[in-house]
Design an enzyme around this catalytic site. Structure first.
Site, PDB file in Angstrom:
ATOM      1  N   GLU A  57       4.501 -15.533 -46.373  1.00 12.34           N
ATOM      2  CA  GLU A  57       4.945 -15.121 -47.707  1.00 12.34           C
ATOM      3  C   GLU A  57       4.225 -13.835 -48.126  1.00 12.34           C
ATOM      4  OE1 GLU A  57       4.139 -16.470 -52.281  1.00 12.34           O
ATOM      5  OE2 GLU A  57       4.099 -18.021 -50.732  1.00 12.34           O
TER       6      GLU A  57
ATOM      7  N   ASN B  58       9.643 -17.926 -52.558  1.00 13.81           N
ATOM      8  CA  ASN B  58       8.535 -17.733 -51.623  1.00 13.81           C
ATOM      9  C   ASN B  58       9.003 -17.898 -50.183  1.00 13.81           C
ATOM     10  OD1 ASN B  58       6.922 -17.401 -53.870  1.00 13.81           O
ATOM     11  ND2 ASN B  58       6.046 -19.456 -53.788  1.00 13.81           N
TER      12      ASN B  58
ATOM     13  N   GLU C 211      10.777 -14.783 -49.038  1.00  9.89           N
ATOM     14  CA  GLU C 211       9.837 -13.744 -48.613  1.00  9.89           C
ATOM     15  C   GLU C 211       9.295 -14.040 -47.220  1.00  9.89           C
ATOM     16  OE1 GLU C 211       7.861 -11.883 -52.648  1.00  9.89           O
ATOM     17  OE2 GLU C 211       6.970 -13.708 -51.824  1.00  9.89           O
TER      18      GLU C 211
ATOM     19  N   ASP D 122       6.272 -10.368 -48.716  1.00  8.86           N
ATOM     20  CA  ASP D 122       6.215  -9.698 -50.017  1.00  8.86           C
ATOM     21  C   ASP D 122       6.029  -8.188 -49.825  1.00  8.86           C
ATOM     22  OD1 ASP D 122       5.806  -9.619 -52.995  1.00  8.86           O
ATOM     23  OD2 ASP D 122       3.810  -8.997 -52.388  1.00  8.86           O
TER      24      ASP D 122
END
Length: 278
Positions: free
Chosen positions: A64, A134, A137, A68
């Site tokens: 994650e 999440n 990502e 990101d």
């Protein structure tokens, strides 16, 4: 348009183990993975962590983090090239609208990622409302690990921006962070106001405004924009981020508000609240 790599992975498909899972990811992503392991890990929530040989817990949290950063870069790349005449502030705001948690969660739900997440908690529970975003990502990280940056770019362009998000529409869509912050302050009976700190110009006399969001007498957020309204919106966004992420910050605001309430009359305190609403 299929690449040579896509053709090779398609040819390999009949000889793969876990063919149903490969087929599922193909439906989700638009291509067959070369290595399915990072994709499986991307869907493993920390509540269902598994231990590797050395005892370290494996879940999607590290992916994650990587996803990101990759998603930020990819979206910035796309926005930069799509809006070639827009200033930096516009580009930053547009990127933020796309990669904010609420948007990613919505994208993940529309893609059906919520049905694939391995988790011991209810994915749609409000307390865990960002589990899906999440995981999205983390899937971007899996694509990057497996196929590289260019494949991430094609995935975001084709599967997200052409199907689920109208880039031009979201760029000019206003997210009212100021209203959210005022609603939060009124719900918690805490005084709020917005203060214009500075007005200046940049470049070819382009006006720049800088504002603060003040809660219980504390400067909680700062914002700089091309209008007074935009600067207040960004200050409110900054304040909301601090309220959500800074440990002990809400308690600090409550304590400051009690001291402020004790120092002013009830009528004056009410005026402070109303100033933020206007």
């Amino acid at each position: 348009m299929a690449t040579i790599r896509d053709l090779i992975t398609t040819i390999k498909f009949p000889f793969r183990k876990e063919r149903e899972l490969y087929r599922l990811f193909h439906s989700l992503l638009g291509f067959y993975p070369d290595d399915i392991r990072p994709y499986k890990l991307a869907l493993l929530h920390k509540s269902s962590s598994v231990r590797e040989g050395q005892g370290r817990k494996l879940n999607n949290e590290r992916m994650e983090f990587l996803g990101d950063a990759i998603l930020d870069a990819v979206v910035a790349d796309i926005v930069y090239n799509h809006f070639q005449k827009k200033p930096e502030g516009f580009l930053t705001t547009t990127r933020s609208k796309i990669v904010q948690r609420e948007s990613l969660n919505k994208i993940a739900l529309e893609m059906g990622i919520d049905k694939l997440i391995v988790s011991d908690v209810h994915v749609q529970n409000s307390h865990n409302s960002y589990i899906c975003g999440n995981a999205f990502e983390a899937l971007v990280a899996a694509i990057y690990i497996d196929r590289g940056y260019d494949c991430c770019m094609r995935f975001v362009r084709k599967r997200i921006l052409r199907s689920l998000i109208d880039l031009d529409k979201i760029a000019y869509q206003e997210i009212n962070f100021k209203s959210r912050l005022i609603e939060w302050s009124q719900k918690n009976k805490i005084s709020i106001s917005f203060q214009l700190v500075e007005e200046s110009t940049e470049g070819s006399n382009t006006p720049i405004f800088r504002s603060n969001a003040i809660i219980a007498g504390i400067v909680c957020g700062e914002g700089k924009g091309y209008s007074k309204k935009e600067s207040q919106q960004l200050a409110a966004k900054d304040a909301l981020s601090r309220i959500k992420n800074k440990k002990g910050f809400i308690q600090e605001l409550f304590e400051a508000n009690e001291k402020l309430s004790a120092a002013v009359s009830p009528g004056k305190e009410q005026n402070n609240i109303e100033e933020g609403v206007s």
